[in-house]
Design a protein around this motif. Structure first.
Motif, PDB file in Angstrom:
ATOM      1  N   GLU A  28      72.166  63.873  19.175  1.00 11.79           N
ATOM      2  CA  GLU A  28      72.590  64.620  20.365  1.00 11.79           C
ATOM      3  C   GLU A  28      71.662  64.381  21.547  1.00 11.79           C
ATOM      4  O   GLU A  28      72.097  64.420  22.690  1.00 11.79           O
ATOM      5  CB  GLU A  28      72.633  66.130  20.073  1.00 11.79           C
ATOM      6  CG  GLU A  28      73.783  66.566  19.234  1.00 11.79           C
ATOM      7  CD  GLU A  28      73.746  68.059  18.945  1.00 11.79           C
ATOM      8  OE1 GLU A  28      72.803  68.761  19.386  1.00 11.79           O
ATOM      9  OE2 GLU A  28      74.658  68.537  18.259  1.00 11.79           O
ATOM     10  N   PHE A  32      73.719  59.131  26.876  1.00 11.10           N
ATOM     11  CA  PHE A  32      75.058  58.539  26.912  1.00 11.10           C
ATOM     12  C   PHE A  32      75.450  58.434  28.378  1.00 11.10           C
ATOM     13  O   PHE A  32      75.719  59.449  29.019  1.00 11.10           O
ATOM     14  CB  PHE A  32      76.045  59.429  26.136  1.00 11.10           C
ATOM     15  CG  PHE A  32      77.407  58.840  25.978  1.00 11.10           C
ATOM     16  CD1 PHE A  32      77.677  57.930  24.969  1.00 11.10           C
ATOM     17  CD2 PHE A  32      78.434  59.192  26.842  1.00 11.10           C
ATOM     18  CE1 PHE A  32      78.935  57.394  24.822  1.00 11.10           C
ATOM     19  CE2 PHE A  32      79.706  58.659  26.697  1.00 11.10           C
ATOM     20  CZ  PHE A  32      79.951  57.751  25.683  1.00 11.10           C
ATOM     21  N   GLY A  37      72.883  64.114  25.189  1.00  9.60           N
ATOM     22  CA  GLY A  37      73.936  64.402  24.219  1.00  9.60           C
ATOM     23  C   GLY A  37      74.520  65.788  24.399  1.00  9.60           C
ATOM     24  O   GLY A  37      75.727  65.990  24.284  1.00  9.60           O
ATOM     25  N   VAL A  40      76.949  65.774  27.323  1.00  6.78           N
ATOM     26  CA  VAL A  40      78.204  65.095  27.000  1.00  6.78           C
ATOM     27  C   VAL A  40      79.032  65.929  26.029  1.00  6.78           C
ATOM     28  O   VAL A  40      80.256  66.038  26.172  1.00  6.78           O
ATOM     29  CB  VAL A  40      77.943  63.686  26.424  1.00  6.78           C
ATOM     30  CG1 VAL A  40      79.230  63.013  26.002  1.00  6.78           C
ATOM     31  CG2 VAL A  40      77.223  62.824  27.444  1.00  6.78           C
ATOM     32  N   ALA A  44      82.751  67.265  26.756  1.00  5.07           N
ATOM     33  CA  ALA A  44      83.860  67.014  25.835  1.00  5.07           C
ATOM     34  C   ALA A  44      84.510  68.326  25.411  1.00  5.07           C
ATOM     35  O   ALA A  44      85.739  68.429  25.334  1.00  5.07           O
ATOM     36  CB  ALA A  44      83.367  66.231  24.615  1.00  5.07           C
ATOM     37  N   LEU A 105      84.754  60.311  31.444  1.00  4.19           N
ATOM     38  CA  LEU A 105      83.564  60.191  30.609  1.00  4.19           C
ATOM     39  C   LEU A 105      83.780  60.882  29.263  1.00  4.19           C
ATOM     40  O   LEU A 105      83.387  60.352  28.218  1.00  4.19           O
ATOM     41  CB  LEU A 105      82.345  60.775  31.309  1.00  4.19           C
ATOM     42  CG  LEU A 105      81.025  60.608  30.558  1.00  4.19           C
ATOM     43  CD1 LEU A 105      80.666  59.135  30.400  1.00  4.19           C
ATOM     44  CD2 LEU A 105      79.914  61.344  31.275  1.00  4.19           C
ATOM     45  N   TYR A 109      83.542  59.141  25.638  1.00  2.00           N
ATOM     46  CA  TYR A 109      82.702  59.723  24.589  1.00  2.00           C
ATOM     47  C   TYR A 109      83.533  59.995  23.333  1.00  2.00           C
ATOM     48  O   TYR A 109      83.106  59.695  22.221  1.00  2.00           O
ATOM     49  CB  TYR A 109      82.043  61.017  25.077  1.00  2.00           C
ATOM     50  CG  TYR A 109      81.302  61.745  23.977  1.00  2.00           C
ATOM     51  CD1 TYR A 109      80.058  61.311  23.557  1.00  2.00           C
ATOM     52  CD2 TYR A 109      81.864  62.857  23.354  1.00  2.00           C
ATOM     53  CE1 TYR A 109      79.383  61.960  22.544  1.00  2.00           C
ATOM     54  CE2 TYR A 109      81.197  63.505  22.344  1.00  2.00           C
ATOM     55  CZ  TYR A 109      79.957  63.055  21.939  1.00  2.00           C
ATOM     56  OH  TYR A 109      79.291  63.703  20.921  1.00  2.00           O
ATOM     57  N   ASP A 110      84.731  60.540  23.518  1.00  2.00           N
ATOM     58  CA  ASP A 110      85.608  60.853  22.393  1.00  2.00           C
ATOM     59  C   ASP A 110      85.929  59.598  21.588  1.00  2.00           C
ATOM     60  O   ASP A 110      85.949  59.621  20.357  1.00  2.00           O
ATOM     61  CB  ASP A 110      86.889  61.523  22.900  1.00  2.00           C
ATOM     62  CG  ASP A 110      87.700  62.124  21.769  1.00  2.00           C
ATOM     63  OD1 ASP A 110      87.124  62.877  20.952  1.00  2.00           O
ATOM     64  OD2 ASP A 110      88.904  61.821  21.697  1.00  2.00           O
ATOM     65  N   LYS A 112      84.040  56.845  21.439  1.00  2.00           N
ATOM     66  CA  LYS A 112      82.805  56.410  20.773  1.00  2.00           C
ATOM     67  C   LYS A 112      82.484  57.297  19.575  1.00  2.00           C
ATOM     68  O   LYS A 112      82.129  56.798  18.516  1.00  2.00           O
ATOM     69  CB  LYS A 112      81.624  56.448  21.744  1.00  2.00           C
ATOM     70  CG  LYS A 112      81.708  55.458  22.850  1.00  2.00           C
ATOM     71  CD  LYS A 112      81.241  54.117  22.383  1.00  2.00           C
ATOM     72  CE  LYS A 112      81.150  53.172  23.581  1.00  2.00           C
ATOM     73  NZ  LYS A 112      81.075  51.807  23.168  1.00  2.00           N
ATOM     74  N   ILE A 113      82.613  58.621  19.757  1.00  2.00           N
ATOM     75  CA  ILE A 113      82.287  59.528  18.661  1.00  2.00           C
ATOM     76  C   ILE A 113      83.311  59.386  17.533  1.00  2.00           C
ATOM     77  O   ILE A 113      82.985  59.574  16.366  1.00  2.00           O
ATOM     78  CB  ILE A 113      82.147  60.999  19.139  1.00  2.00           C
ATOM     79  CG1 ILE A 113      81.332  61.830  18.134  1.00  2.00           C
ATOM     80  CG2 ILE A 113      83.481  61.661  19.359  1.00  2.00           C
ATOM     81  CD1 ILE A 113      79.895  61.460  18.048  1.00  2.00           C
TER      82      ILE A 113
END
Length: 147
Positions: A28, A32, A37, A40, A44, A105, A109-110, A112-113
């Motif tokens: 976290e 990013f 973390g 972000v 999200a 963004l 991120y979604d 990538k995660i």
């Protein structure tokens, strides 16, 4: 004679959860796109609401204090990822809305995660994940009573 606690399955589980929590916090804290973390993750979370939430709703959804969330949001606002505004129906309520760049963004991120989650859970059957969720929720309830 030296005291040696039993190494029960419950103790092993708590140690594993603690270790996992520490390692997850490390992830976290990684940057990013110039954001922490925590920033972000909050962005999200904000983008998962159907309607712009209040600061209180966002704090409750993230299990963090109102003050902590507001500090993160102020940084996100300065970076152009969120807009904070007074609710027109209640001047004591602060509404939070992601900007277009904030939504973009959060989507990145979604994605990538999603890759990370796929990797972490690739060898774990869905029924085991569901059981784990149930166990962790019961542990959380138990912690509430201790706190």
């Amino acid at each position: 004679m030296q005291y040696k606690p039993t190494d029960s399955t419950e103790r092993q589980l708590l140690r594993s959860l603690s270790y996992f929590s520490v390692r997850l916090k490390y992830v976290e804290r990684k940057s990013f796109f110039g954001l922490s973390g925590r920033q972000v993750l909050l962005l999200a979370s904000l983008c998962s609401f159907d309607e712009p939430p209040s600061l209180t709703e966002l704090s409750e959804a993230n299990g963090a204090s109102h003050q902590n969330i507001k500090q993160i949001l102020l940084k996100l606002e300065r970076a152009g990822y969120v807009t904070l505004s007074i609710d027109e129906n209640d001047s004591r309520t602060l509404s939070v809305e992601p900007t277009k760049s904030g939504r973009e963004l959060a989507q990145l991120y979604d994605e990538k995660i999603g890759d990370v989650i796929d990797m972490l859970f690739e060898d774990i059957p869905e029924k085991d994940v569901a059981t784990c969720v149930d166990v962790v929720e019961k542990l959380r309830e138990g912690l509430k009573e201790l706190i």
